[in-house]
Design an enzyme around this catalytic site. Structure first.
Site, mmCIF file in Angstrom:
data_model
loop_
_atom_site.group_PDB
_atom_site.id
_atom_site.type_symbol
_atom_site.label_atom_id
_atom_site.label_comp_id
_atom_site.label_asym_id
_atom_site.label_seq_id
_atom_site.Cartn_x
_atom_site.Cartn_y
_atom_site.Cartn_z
ATOM 1 N N GLU A 176 0.799 -1.223 0.000
ATOM 2 C CA GLU A 176 0.000 0.000 0.000
ATOM 3 C C GLU A 176 0.836 1.281 0.000
ATOM 4 O OE1 GLU A 176 -3.047 -0.068 2.988
ATOM 5 O OE2 GLU A 176 -3.977 -1.871 2.172
ATOM 6 N N GLU A 371 -5.110 -8.678 0.782
ATOM 7 C CA GLU A 371 -5.754 -8.338 2.061
ATOM 8 C C GLU A 371 -7.241 -8.143 1.835
ATOM 9 O OE1 GLU A 371 -4.167 -5.040 4.348
ATOM 10 O OE2 GLU A 371 -2.106 -5.653 3.884
HETATM 11 C C1 FCB Z 1 -4.359 -2.092 5.476
HETATM 12 C C2 FCB Z 1 -2.957 -2.370 5.959
HETATM 13 C C3 FCB Z 1 -2.885 -3.398 7.051
HETATM 14 C C4 FCB Z 1 -4.022 -3.268 8.030
HETATM 15 C C5 FCB Z 1 -5.339 -3.192 7.322
HETATM 16 C C6 FCB Z 1 -6.539 -3.106 8.234
HETATM 17 O O1 FCB Z 1 -4.418 -0.797 4.946
HETATM 18 O O2 FCB Z 1 -2.158 -2.803 4.883
HETATM 19 O O3 FCB Z 1 -1.630 -3.312 7.667
HETATM 20 O O4 FCB Z 1 -3.807 -2.199 8.861
HETATM 21 O O5 FCB Z 1 -5.358 -2.099 6.455
#
Ligand code: FCB
Length: 480
Positions: A176, A371
């Site tokens: 990110e 994620e």
């Molecule tokens: C993302 C991050 C991760 C975590 C999630 C909830 O933006 O990559 O580390 O904090 O959100």
């Protein structure tokens, strides 16, 4: 489609492609703790979390989930959950305490052991080289706003490739980067806490450059590695014609600012000038490096953005102005729930984003969901159970969306749940719980939540059941 469920009865399922990778994702600063153990140097998140007022309740990652000392048990847990992959990041300052110069062998040994222990359990490591924890010494020299940091990062990638390249299949350079540049350098809500557009624009380019340089080193040192990165992507939806142009701006600044350089070799035209690096920072050859082919793009998807025209003379407390406009706002449509982060829940947003990215991928580039998950108000009930119904619903909805995208042609190879364990949720500290497994921070006891039972069932069968019996989940959890 039907299959036999854990109770022996036939039921409808969403079957995933053979070999689909099921895993969980984590990040070093969020789980490892052991902040000063065995020669680890400070990172920007140590500094930031120890600065009063930056993290809720003054929480720090000093101890976190103590994964550094408890990794063996946690890897057993991952194995018990039926996962074939584990996404974790490397703490750069554990390996190279000042981000350049001498290597800390004890830090390197920790990751060597970790990948060996993963392989011993038949779990594939999925490595993120950078998940936001820049060595403090590099920040003191200008951080990502300084071009030299990109080169330092490539050297760090080289160190890791030499140390554990033989053991790993999937490598992600950055996690990110948009959040690093925006939250860390523009908004100041994440480390290093700057609030400066020029620094953020410079960081944007140098993060991309660091990615490009690291990909080149990894390709030559570990030719068999699958290489990509994890991008946070939010589907943007305009609710009226008036907001459509602003939706393009928001999409450019939120999603395309990193995706376009990587997939198309240029910055998005729709982003406002102050968001983009000045041409003087973009040297000859940079965009070619940044645009080098990848094996996969990792999609981190949590929520969509809905925007509409607003009336500035009216006060609406649940609206946030968008892209410098006071007449266009982000809002919550009535039919969409939110998680306890306040993030909208809309699985179709994941479907749409997967299809959008699919249409942009060069031939042969694959996708992972690196994620996806939600925070909920989890607690251990008097039966000792964490009955996280919100997470179960979230997971089912989003896996259904992922399955539909696969049917419609998305080259999706795997799904990583954020997160394995409740952990240090950045500026929210320990208040926000995202884990499949509950962390009782005071004792470090791990308690698999009900959602862990569902995940285990899905990972073992490679199918999402369309009906889910919560009691079955409890049985599975008890069996871990
Ligand atoms: C993302 C991050 C991760 C975590 C999630 C909830 O933006 O990559 O580390 O904090 O959100």
């Amino acid at each position: 489609m039907s299959a036999t469920d854990i109770n022996g009865s036939a039921k409808a399922v969403r079957a995933f492609p053979k070999g689909f990778l099921w895993g969980a994702a984590t990040a070093a600063y969020q789980i490892e703790g052991a902040a000063t153990a065995d020669g680890r140097g400070p990172s920007i998140w140590d500094t930031f979390s120890h600065t009063p007022g930056k993290v809720r309740g003054g929480d720090t990652g000093d101890i976190a989930c103590d994964f550094y000392n408890r990794s063996a048990g946690d890897l057993d847990l991952i194995r018990g959950l039926g996962m074939a992959a584990f996404r974790f990041s490397i703490s750069w300052s554990r390996v190279q305490p000042t981000g350049s110069g001498p290597i800390n062998q004890a830090g390197l040994d920790f990751y060597r052991r970790l990948v060996d222990e993963l392989h011993a359990r038949d779990i594939a490591p999925a490595i993120t080289l950078y998940h936001w924890d820049l060595p403090q010494a590099l920040e003191d020299a200008g951080g990502w706003a300084n071009r030299a940091t990109a080169e330092r990062f490539a050297q760090f990638a080289e160190i890791m490739a030499e140390a554990i390249g033989d053991a790993c299949g999937d490598w992600m350079t950055l996690n990110e980067p948009q959040v690093c540049a925006n939250n860390g350098y523009r908004l100041g809500v994440h480390a290093p806490g700057h609030t400066d557009d020029a620094l953020a624009a410079a960081a944007t380019h140098h993060l991309l450059l660091g990615h490009g340089l690291a990909v080149k080193r990894l390709r030559s040192l570990v030719p068999e590695a699958r290489i990509g990165l994890a991008l946070n992507l939010n589907t943007v939806r305009a609710h009226d014609a008036f907001s459509e142009q602003t939706a393009l701006v928001l999409d450019a600044e939120q999603n395309r600012i990193f995706r376009d350089p990587i997939l198309r070799g240029h910055y998005p035209d729709a982003a406002r000038p102050h968001m983009l690096p000045p041409v003087s920072l973009v040297h000859d050859g940079d965009m070619e490096l940044i645009n080098a082919p990848l094996d996969f793009i990792g999609v981190n998807y949590y929520s969509p953005f809905h925007i509409r025209r607003s009336d500035p003379s009216q006060e609406h407390t649940d609206e946030t102005p968008v892209a410098g406009r006071d007449d266009i706002v982000m809002f919550r449509p009535k039919d969409l729930p939110t998680t306890n982060m306040g993030w909208l829940v809309e699985p179709d947003g994941l479907y749409d984003m997967l299809m959008t990215v699919t249409a942009e991928l060069p031939q042969g580039t694959r996708l992972y969901i690196t994620e996806n998950g939600c925070a909920a108000e989890d607690y251990v009930d008097p039966d000792g159970v964490v009955n996280d119904v919100e997470r179960i619903a979230f997971m089912r909805g989003h896996l259904d969306a992922a399955w539909r995208a696969i049917q419609d042609g998305a080259p999706l190879d795997g799904y990583f749940q954020w997160s394995l364990l409740d952990n240090f949720e950045w500026a929210w500290g320990y208040q926000k719980r995202f884990g499949l497994v509950f962390t009782d921070y005071g004792t470090q006891r791990r308690i698999p939540k009900r959602s862990a039972g569902l995940f285990q069932h899905i990972a073992r069968t490679n199918e999402l059941p369309l009906e889910w019996n919560g009691d079955g989940a409890k049985l599975l959890v008890d069996a871990i």
